[in-house]
Design a protein around this motif. Structure first.
Motif, mmCIF file in Angstrom:
data_model
loop_
_atom_site.group_PDB
_atom_site.id
_atom_site.type_symbol
_atom_site.label_atom_id
_atom_site.label_comp_id
_atom_site.label_asym_id
_atom_site.label_seq_id
_atom_site.Cartn_x
_atom_site.Cartn_y
_atom_site.Cartn_z
ATOM 1 N N THR A 131 0.830 -1.207 0.000
ATOM 2 C CA THR A 131 0.000 0.000 0.000
ATOM 3 C C THR A 131 0.866 1.259 0.000
ATOM 4 O OG1 THR A 131 -1.629 -1.242 1.294
ATOM 5 C CG2 THR A 131 -1.939 1.136 1.141
ATOM 6 N N ILE A 132 1.990 1.208 0.725
ATOM 7 C CA ILE A 132 2.926 2.339 0.723
ATOM 8 C C ILE A 132 3.434 2.567 -0.693
ATOM 9 C CG2 ILE A 132 5.033 3.278 1.743
ATOM 10 C CD1 ILE A 132 2.787 2.648 3.757
ATOM 11 N N VAL A 133 3.816 1.492 -1.363
ATOM 12 C CA VAL A 133 4.328 1.575 -2.727
ATOM 13 C C VAL A 133 3.268 2.156 -3.662
ATOM 14 C CG1 VAL A 133 5.071 0.169 -4.697
ATOM 15 C CG2 VAL A 133 6.004 -0.276 -2.413
ATOM 16 N N ILE A 315 10.038 8.804 3.608
ATOM 17 C CA ILE A 315 8.839 8.387 2.881
ATOM 18 C C ILE A 315 7.569 8.637 3.687
ATOM 19 C CG2 ILE A 315 7.653 6.405 1.853
ATOM 20 C CD1 ILE A 315 10.146 7.403 0.304
ATOM 21 N N VAL A 316 6.585 9.216 3.033
ATOM 22 C CA VAL A 316 5.213 9.351 3.539
ATOM 23 C C VAL A 316 4.297 8.768 2.472
ATOM 24 C CG1 VAL A 316 3.375 10.948 4.214
ATOM 25 C CG2 VAL A 316 5.752 11.426 4.868
ATOM 26 N N SER A 317 3.291 7.996 2.894
ATOM 27 C CA SER A 317 2.366 7.436 1.907
ATOM 28 C C SER A 317 1.042 7.087 2.592
ATOM 29 C CB SER A 317 2.976 6.203 1.236
ATOM 30 O OG SER A 317 2.191 5.804 0.125
ATOM 31 N N MET A 337 9.797 2.339 13.193
ATOM 32 C CA MET A 337 10.787 2.361 12.115
ATOM 33 C C MET A 337 10.261 3.173 10.936
ATOM 34 S SD MET A 337 12.917 0.273 13.612
ATOM 35 C CE MET A 337 14.063 -0.288 12.366
ATOM 36 N N PRO A 338 11.114 4.028 10.352
ATOM 37 C CA PRO A 338 10.683 4.767 9.158
ATOM 38 C C PRO A 338 10.668 3.852 7.937
ATOM 39 C CG PRO A 338 12.978 5.223 9.612
ATOM 40 C CD PRO A 338 12.496 4.352 10.751
ATOM 41 N N PHE A 339 9.944 4.253 6.928
ATOM 42 C CA PHE A 339 9.963 3.530 5.654
ATOM 43 C C PHE A 339 11.166 4.008 4.851
ATOM 44 C CE2 PHE A 339 5.376 3.630 6.722
ATOM 45 C CZ PHE A 339 5.148 2.265 6.787
#
Length: 463
Positions: A131-133, A315-317, A337-339
């Motif tokens: 979903t982030i992608v 990254i933000v998504s 943890m950050p992406f």
């Protein structure tokens, strides 16, 4: 038309990785591309696991984040908004072959493409990854948020191909079965997912997963090679793949950079870790990660197959819970943890591909790749194994006046200077004149002395 050859490999790792310390890795060796065998292409079939599976772990948790009016750094660096008056990716379908994509209000028209992990349709995301992608590719704009996908009018097709939280119900230890992680998904299911995507209309395929193995071991991934070949040449789809994260999954040895003592050496001769599908370079646009300062991220796996780079940090998504946004997730140990990773650099390039294909529908998949490479911000040496031809520039890719078949040539910062002119031969004339004059004076002195001798004799006689 591309710079580097192709090959094979294995060990797909879901790229939810954290930045680690860069190492020059192990001793490299030459790798030889495995020839593409179209007979290894998986046949058309309804998506389903290759064996019964079950969920073994709780689903990953993505933490909600506050919606902010300013765009996240990766989106600002790529500057997608400057391209949107010309193209927003309409008419393009981007297949996200990943851990699934959850339904979200900002992913309208999400296309369920199938599930190779369980019995779903691809719209379940138990790993907080796919979903982030997908959000980085095509999240629609929101007046309250500065975040949006790079190609907000493109549509997402979701195919769940892997999960770290599922595994075979009766797992067998098979040395030829190269898993994504300790979970489920391998090169065969990835090959099947690629065919499923392009047979159902995907014009772009994003693969934010990679299989790694030591170069000395090799790997039989011919079905995956046949699938990317089929997608690129028969279906005219652009395949965008993450380069891989160093020290994640099987990517344990970093591939070396350019040897300054032998800058013209073939980088395929010193490969320590092979990565698939990234190294099928004739058919895949492989993406490395850069930090905000434009330098290659320490976690980005290099290789002679790396073509371009994009931001892979900050990254933000979209959140996999179906609401809002996220910028971090909880690890199995409860750590926030950050992406980060090449997983998230790849979809920024997939968005750029969607913009270019919408703007130039007459271009073939290979011509689109050539245009993106030709307009990237190249490193000083023209190409290197960590950022390829450089950081992708969506505005230049969409607006540059290039011939349809333009291919970026390596441009070097140094220039070849002409050899210096040899110094002129010394002019001996002044020395000759001086010697002659000296000789003449000496001769006159001698003659004068000789002429004076009789006079001295006469004078002495008179005395």
């Amino acid at each position: 038309m591309r710079v580097r050859p192709t090959v094979r490999s294995a060990t797909i790792a879901s790229l939810l990785a954290v930045a680690t310390t860069l190492s020059l890795g192990g001793v490299g060796s030459a790798v030889v591309p495995a020839p593409i065998d179209p007979g290894r292409l998986p046949g058309p079939a309804r998506p389903a696991p290759l064996a019964p599976t079950e969920q073994r772990n709780a689903c990953a948790v993505a933490l909600p984040s506050t919606v902010e009016p300013n765009g996240p750094l990766p989106q600002r660096a790529m500057d997608f908004e400057s391209v949107w008056p010309l193209t927003r990716g309409a008419g393009q379908t981007v297949a996200v072959i990943d851990t699934g994509v959850a339904r979200h209000p900002r992913l309208p028209g999400l296309i369920p493409g199938g599930d190779y992990v369980s019995t779903g349709d691809g719209t379940g995301d138990c790993d907080a990854h796919g979903t982030i992608v997908a959000g980085l590719v095509a999240a629609s704009t929101d007046p309250a948020s500065g975040f949006a996908g790079g190609a907000p009018d493109a549509r997402i097709m979701t195919i769940r191909q892997s999960s770290a939280n599922f595994s075979e119900a009766r797992r067998r230890d098979d040395p030829n079965d190269v898993q994504n992680t300790s979970g489920y998904g391998n090169t065969q299911t990835m090959a099947m997912a690629i065919r499923q995507a392009v047979d159902n209309g995907a014009t772009i395929v994003n693969i934010s997963e990679v299989a790694c193995r030591p170069a000395a071991d090799g790997i039989a991934d011919q079905s995956l090679g046949a699938a990317v070949h089929y997608a690129a040449t028969v279906k005219n789809a652009v395949i965008v793949a993450a380069a891989g994260n160093f020290r994640s999954g099987g990517c344990m040895a970093q591939n070396p950079g350019i040897d300054p003592l032998h800058p013209a050496a073939d980088p395929w001769d010193s490969v320590a870790t092979i990565a698939t599908p990234a190294w099928y370079d004739d058919y895949v646009l492989t993406v490395g990660s850069v930090d905000p300062d434009g330098a290659a991220s320490e976690f980005s796996l290099g290789g002679p197959w790396v073509d371009v780079a994009a931001p892979g940090t900050g990254i933000v998504s979209l959140s996999p819970d179906g609401t809002g946004e996220t910028r971090s997730w909880l690890s199995g140990q409860g750590q926030q943890m950050p992406f980060v990773g090449t997983s998230f650099a790849a979809p920024l390039v997939s968005a750029t591909v969607a913009l270019v294909r919408a703007r130039f529908p007459q271009l073939s998949a290979q011509q689109v790749i050539a245009r993106i490479e030709a307009t990237a911000h190249a490193p000083a040496e023209g190409w290197n194994p960590f950022v390829g031809r450089g950081v992708v520039d969506p505005t230049a890719a969409v607006t540059a006046d290039l011939p349809d078949g333009a291919v970026a040539e390596q441009v070097f910062a140094s220039a070849q200077l002409p050899n210096p002119e040899p110094p002129p031969s010394p002019d001996g004339r002044p020395r000759t004149v001086a010697l002659a004059a000296t000789a003449g004076i000496v001769t006159l002195v001698i003659l004068g002395v000789l002429a004076s001798l009789p006079l001295r004799r006469r004078s002495s006689r008179r005395d």
